[in-house]
Design an enzyme around this catalytic site. Structure first.
Site, PDB file in Angstrom:
ATOM      1  N   SER A 153       0.478  -1.191   0.454  1.00 50.65           N
ATOM      2  CA  SER A 153       0.053  -0.321   0.000  1.00 50.65           C
ATOM      3  C   SER A 153       0.647   1.011  -0.108  1.00 50.65           C
ATOM      4  O   SER A 153       0.372   2.343  -0.507  1.00 50.65           O
ATOM      5  CB  SER A 153      -0.907   0.571   0.930  1.00 50.65           C
ATOM      6  OG  SER A 153      -0.170   0.042   2.352  1.00 50.65           O
ATOM      7  N   LYS A 191       1.713   4.155   7.287  1.00 53.09           N
ATOM      8  CA  LYS A 191       0.710   4.807   6.515  1.00 53.09           C
ATOM      9  C   LYS A 191       1.223   6.574   6.894  1.00 53.09           C
ATOM     10  O   LYS A 191       1.766   6.369   7.328  1.00 53.09           O
ATOM     11  CB  LYS A 191      -0.209   5.274   7.260  1.00 53.09           C
ATOM     12  CG  LYS A 191      -0.998   3.426   6.594  1.00 53.09           C
ATOM     13  CD  LYS A 191      -1.607   3.300   5.068  1.00 53.09           C
ATOM     14  CE  LYS A 191      -1.896   1.408   4.808  1.00 53.09           C
ATOM     15  NZ  LYS A 191      -1.549   1.181   5.149  1.00 53.09           N
TER      16      LYS A 191
END
Length: 233
Positions: A153, A191
């Site tokens: 991701s 993230k």
């Protein structure tokens, strides 16, 4: 000569290197320069690289080295030596060596390796009692540990499955920084951090994934990305 945006970007990169020891992420540069997309950052970096102001260090994410710096902005005030629109968006430059004092190339330190971290949906952050040898030149000041990346991701930030994320321990971070976020005291993920309308948003760097949104009490910052190590088989 550089455009005003190129000048602004190289100043921002230098400021972040002096403050944190690592170059800013593309997301941070986009926000600092008020650009609409990361492609604009790519174009600015490519232009600075072509002109010999910066270089990208191979096989490392968020690794920019300043080779020379702009000194004087042209346009407005006593230094305005040009006229019209050209003077307002162009800067004159004098070369100067970047202030870097790298660690000796052969210096290696061992930092704790705490299992795997998700660059995808959150997974459990393991507390394995292992260590990882790391070139000291990759680490700035502070306490560090490593996590092995699992998932894809964050690939648009240059972070791939199997990479070792080098993390500087901290419980705070600015919007746009890549962090280790502990979610609900049990799962960790890597993230981009954003705070929006009283919520915490954890953004991926892959269009195939959606952002994760939580209440502030659900998310605890446990460090921010300082560098990467990659193995080639």
């Amino acid at each position: 000569m550089l455009t005003a945006k190129q000048h602004e970007l190289i100043r921002f990169i230098q400021q972040r290197l002096e403050e944190t020891g690592i170059s800013p992420s593309f997301e941070e540069m986009k926000e600092a320069l008020d650009l609409k997309s990361k492609s604009g950052v790519h174009r600015l970096i490519s232009a600075l690289e072509e002109r010999g102001f910066i270089r990208r260090l191979p096989n490392r994410a968020r690794a920019l080295e300043i080779l020379k710096q702009p000194e004087d902005v042209v346009g407005g005030g006593a230094k305005a030596a040009q006229s019209g629109s050209e003077a307002s968006n162009v800067v004159d430059i004098r070369t100067a060596q970047a202030k870097t004092v790298p660690a000796p190339i052969n210096d290696v330190v061992e930092i704790p390796l705490h299992g795997r971290i998700a660059a995808g949906a959150p997974i459990e952050a393991l507390e394995d009692h292992q260590s990882l040898p790391v070139p000291a030149a990759l680490l700035g000041p502070g306490d560090h540990y490593a996590l092995e990346v699992s998932g894809d991701s964050m690939i648009e930030a240059g972070i791939f499955d199997g990479d070792f994320a080098l993390i500087r321990r901290t419980d705070s971070a600015r919007d746009g920084e890549i962090v280790v976020a502990l979610v609900n005291n049990e799962e960790a993920t890597l993230k981009y951090l954003h705070r929006d309308s009283g919520r915490v948003r954890l953004d991926p760097a892959n269009a195939s994934y959606e952002a994760q949104v939580y209440d502030p009490h659900q998310v605890q910052v446990q460090g921010k990305l300082a560098g990467l190590l990659r193995r080639y088989h």
